[in-house]
Design a protein around this motif. Sequence first.
Motif, PDB file in Angstrom:
ATOM      1  N   THR A  62       0.832  -1.197   0.000  1.00  0.00           N
ATOM      2  CA  THR A  62       0.000   0.000   0.000  1.00  0.00           C
ATOM      3  C   THR A  62       0.869   1.251   0.000  1.00  0.00           C
ATOM      4  O   THR A  62       0.610   2.201  -0.745  1.00  0.00           O
ATOM      5  CB  THR A  62      -0.948  -0.001   1.214  1.00  0.00           C
ATOM      6  N   SER A  63       1.902   1.253   0.813  1.00  0.00           N
ATOM      7  CA  SER A  63       2.793   2.414   0.876  1.00  0.00           C
ATOM      8  C   SER A  63       3.453   2.674  -0.465  1.00  0.00           C
ATOM      9  O   SER A  63       3.548   3.820  -0.914  1.00  0.00           O
ATOM     10  CB  SER A  63       3.852   2.210   1.949  1.00  0.00           C
ATOM     11  N   PHE A  64       3.905   1.618  -1.137  1.00  0.00           N
ATOM     12  CA  PHE A  64       4.550   1.769  -2.436  1.00  0.00           C
ATOM     13  C   PHE A  64       3.559   2.319  -3.463  1.00  0.00           C
ATOM     14  O   PHE A  64       3.899   3.191  -4.258  1.00  0.00           O
ATOM     15  CB  PHE A  64       5.132   0.434  -2.898  1.00  0.00           C
ATOM     16  N   LYS A  65       2.311   1.855  -3.420  1.00  0.00           N
ATOM     17  CA  LYS A  65       1.277   2.366  -4.340  1.00  0.00           C
ATOM     18  C   LYS A  65       1.040   3.858  -4.099  1.00  0.00           C
ATOM     19  O   LYS A  65       0.912   4.636  -5.035  1.00  0.00           O
ATOM     20  CB  LYS A  65      -0.030   1.598  -4.172  1.00  0.00           C
ATOM     21  N   HIS A  66       0.980   4.249  -2.821  1.00  0.00           N
ATOM     22  CA  HIS A  66       0.793   5.663  -2.495  1.00  0.00           C
ATOM     23  C   HIS A  66       1.961   6.498  -3.009  1.00  0.00           C
ATOM     24  O   HIS A  66       1.773   7.589  -3.538  1.00  0.00           O
ATOM     25  CB  HIS A  66       0.647   5.866  -0.989  1.00  0.00           C
ATOM     26  N   GLU A  67       3.178   5.978  -2.835  1.00  0.00           N
ATOM     27  CA  GLU A  67       4.350   6.716  -3.298  1.00  0.00           C
ATOM     28  C   GLU A  67       4.326   6.871  -4.815  1.00  0.00           C
ATOM     29  O   GLU A  67       4.560   7.952  -5.345  1.00  0.00           O
ATOM     30  CB  GLU A  67       5.646   6.039  -2.869  1.00  0.00           C
ATOM     31  N   LEU A  68       4.031   5.786  -5.531  1.00  0.00           N
ATOM     32  CA  LEU A  68       3.977   5.850  -6.994  1.00  0.00           C
ATOM     33  C   LEU A  68       2.904   6.816  -7.484  1.00  0.00           C
ATOM     34  O   LEU A  68       3.072   7.480  -8.504  1.00  0.00           O
ATOM     35  CB  LEU A  68       3.727   4.461  -7.587  1.00  0.00           C
ATOM     36  N   VAL A  74       7.418  11.667   3.162  1.00  0.00           N
ATOM     37  CA  VAL A  74       8.048  11.510   4.472  1.00  0.00           C
ATOM     38  C   VAL A  74       8.888  12.747   4.742  1.00  0.00           C
ATOM     39  O   VAL A  74       9.780  13.088   3.964  1.00  0.00           O
ATOM     40  CB  VAL A  74       8.959  10.261   4.519  1.00  0.00           C
ATOM     41  N   VAL A  75       8.568  13.420   5.821  1.00  0.00           N
ATOM     42  CA  VAL A  75       9.435  14.483   6.310  1.00  0.00           C
ATOM     43  C   VAL A  75      10.364  13.819   7.304  1.00  0.00           C
ATOM     44  O   VAL A  75       9.912  13.161   8.244  1.00  0.00           O
ATOM     45  CB  VAL A  75       8.639  15.626   6.971  1.00  0.00           C
ATOM     46  N   THR A  76      11.644  13.939   7.056  1.00  0.00           N
ATOM     47  CA  THR A  76      12.624  13.294   7.927  1.00  0.00           C
ATOM     48  C   THR A  76      13.336  14.328   8.787  1.00  0.00           C
ATOM     49  O   THR A  76      13.515  15.476   8.387  1.00  0.00           O
ATOM     50  CB  THR A  76      13.671  12.515   7.111  1.00  0.00           C
ATOM     51  N   LEU A  77      13.736  13.875   9.948  1.00  0.00           N
ATOM     52  CA  LEU A  77      14.537  14.659  10.870  1.00  0.00           C
ATOM     53  C   LEU A  77      15.817  13.872  11.078  1.00  0.00           C
ATOM     54  O   LEU A  77      15.792  12.752  11.595  1.00  0.00           O
ATOM     55  CB  LEU A  77      13.793  14.858  12.190  1.00  0.00           C
ATOM     56  N   ARG A  78      16.923  14.435  10.606  1.00  0.00           N
ATOM     57  CA  ARG A  78      18.211  13.735  10.669  1.00  0.00           C
ATOM     58  C   ARG A  78      19.209  14.551  11.482  1.00  0.00           C
ATOM     59  O   ARG A  78      19.181  15.773  11.472  1.00  0.00           O
ATOM     60  CB  ARG A  78      18.749  13.508   9.265  1.00  0.00           C
ATOM     61  N   ARG A  79      20.075  13.833  12.149  1.00  0.00           N
ATOM     62  CA  ARG A  79      21.150  14.472  12.906  1.00  0.00           C
ATOM     63  C   ARG A  79      22.197  14.966  11.917  1.00  0.00           C
ATOM     64  O   ARG A  79      22.654  14.211  11.057  1.00  0.00           O
ATOM     65  CB  ARG A  79      21.765  13.474  13.888  1.00  0.00           C
ATOM     66  N   LEU A  80      22.526  16.236  11.993  1.00  0.00           N
ATOM     67  CA  LEU A  80      23.525  16.828  11.109  1.00  0.00           C
ATOM     68  C   LEU A  80      24.877  16.172  11.382  1.00  0.00           C
ATOM     69  O   LEU A  80      25.258  15.969  12.518  1.00  0.00           O
ATOM     70  CB  LEU A  80      23.608  18.343  11.348  1.00  0.00           C
ATOM     71  N   GLY A  81      25.570  15.804  10.348  1.00  0.00           N
ATOM     72  CA  GLY A  81      26.882  15.169  10.487  1.00  0.00           C
ATOM     73  C   GLY A  81      26.789  13.665  10.306  1.00  0.00           C
ATOM     74  O   GLY A  81      27.277  13.124   9.333  1.00  0.00           O
ATOM     75  N   VAL A  92      -0.179  10.852   4.031  1.00  0.00           N
ATOM     76  CA  VAL A  92      -0.816  10.396   2.804  1.00  0.00           C
ATOM     77  C   VAL A  92      -1.895  11.401   2.432  1.00  0.00           C
ATOM     78  O   VAL A  92      -2.702  11.801   3.274  1.00  0.00           O
ATOM     79  CB  VAL A  92      -1.434   8.989   2.974  1.00  0.00           C
ATOM     80  N   LEU A  93      -1.890  11.791   1.180  1.00  0.00           N
ATOM     81  CA  LEU A  93      -2.853  12.752   0.667  1.00  0.00           C
ATOM     82  C   LEU A  93      -4.166  12.056   0.353  1.00  0.00           C
ATOM     83  O   LEU A  93      -4.185  10.974  -0.238  1.00  0.00           O
ATOM     84  CB  LEU A  93      -2.281  13.383  -0.611  1.00  0.00           C
ATOM     85  N   GLY A  94      -5.270  12.659   0.746  1.00  0.00           N
ATOM     86  CA  GLY A  94      -6.582  12.095   0.466  1.00  0.00           C
ATOM     87  C   GLY A  94      -7.665  13.111   0.742  1.00  0.00           C
ATOM     88  O   GLY A  94      -7.398  14.249   1.115  1.00  0.00           O
ATOM     89  N   SER A  95      -8.910  12.699   0.542  1.00  0.00           N
ATOM     90  CA  SER A  95     -10.067  13.557   0.805  1.00  0.00           C
ATOM     91  C   SER A  95     -11.107  12.780   1.601  1.00  0.00           C
ATOM     92  O   SER A  95     -12.105  12.327   1.053  1.00  0.00           O
ATOM     93  CB  SER A  95     -10.675  14.052  -0.513  1.00  0.00           C
ATOM     94  N   PRO A  96     -10.874  12.596   2.892  1.00  0.00           N
ATOM     95  CA  PRO A  96     -11.847  11.863   3.694  1.00  0.00           C
ATOM     96  C   PRO A  96     -13.179  12.614   3.782  1.00  0.00           C
ATOM     97  O   PRO A  96     -13.219  13.833   3.621  1.00  0.00           O
ATOM     98  CB  PRO A  96     -11.177  11.746   5.063  1.00  0.00           C
ATOM     99  N   LEU A  97     -14.248  11.907   4.018  1.00  0.00           N
ATOM    100  CA  LEU A  97     -15.583  12.497   4.058  1.00  0.00           C
ATOM    101  C   LEU A  97     -15.694  13.632   5.065  1.00  0.00           C
ATOM    102  O   LEU A  97     -16.369  14.625   4.813  1.00  0.00           O
ATOM    103  CB  LEU A  97     -16.621  11.421   4.382  1.00  0.00           C
ATOM    104  N   LYS A  98     -15.021  13.505   6.188  1.00  0.00           N
ATOM    105  CA  LYS A  98     -15.182  14.505   7.243  1.00  0.00           C
ATOM    106  C   LYS A  98     -14.533  15.847   6.932  1.00  0.00           C
ATOM    107  O   LYS A  98     -14.617  16.768   7.717  1.00  0.00           O
ATOM    108  CB  LYS A  98     -14.691  13.964   8.583  1.00  0.00           C
ATOM    109  N   THR A  99     -13.896  15.989   5.781  1.00  0.00           N
ATOM    110  CA  THR A  99     -13.240  17.257   5.448  1.00  0.00           C
ATOM    111  C   THR A  99     -13.955  18.022   4.340  1.00  0.00           C
ATOM    112  O   THR A  99     -13.417  18.971   3.792  1.00  0.00           O
ATOM    113  CB  THR A  99     -11.778  17.031   5.039  1.00  0.00           C
TER     114      THR A  99
END
Length: 173
Positions: A62-68, A74-81, A92-99
């Motif tokens: 499912t994740s791969f399908k969403h990416e494609l 993914v916003v990543t937080l990495r240690r510098l260095g 994941v981008l979508g349009s749920p009913l409640k929005t």
Amino acid sequence: MAEAAATLPPDTGLQPVEYKGFVLGLERPSTCWLELIALGAREWEEVGDNEKLGEFAPDFQTSFKHELAGCMGVVTLRRLGSWELVGYFVGVLGSPLKTKGKKVLNEVGVYIVEEARTPWLARKLLDYVEDAARVFGADALIVSHRPEHSRVGKLYQRAGFTPLSVDYIKTLE
């Protein structure tokens, strides 16, 4: 910063940001899967989901399908260095009913390792996530937190989020 440029989705216009010894960036999920799995398993263990829901088992198909489809980031937080992954926000981008038809970036998971967890870094991650949501064309951003993490709820409210719902889960046997 060359590492970040190599993993950014093309043409986003969103550049990596250095902040107090860390780097925030928007990466393709497939470029950091192994790191996400390791950190996700650590989160799963920390919050006790292994006891409530069983073994950590991400849904790669499912994740791969969403990416494609261009609707997962993914916003990543990495240690510098060291470039060690110490936090992430998966959406994941979508349009749920409640929005009411708005294009929404829904949080799938967010985590910062305990030794890097500070209010200022969490807020910086959230600000960068908002920028990433705009890159994906989102009109809104839906985030959540566990009941025992009331500080996270306060962070979201200080950032302008309003409470939306309360989720419950029951494992069906």
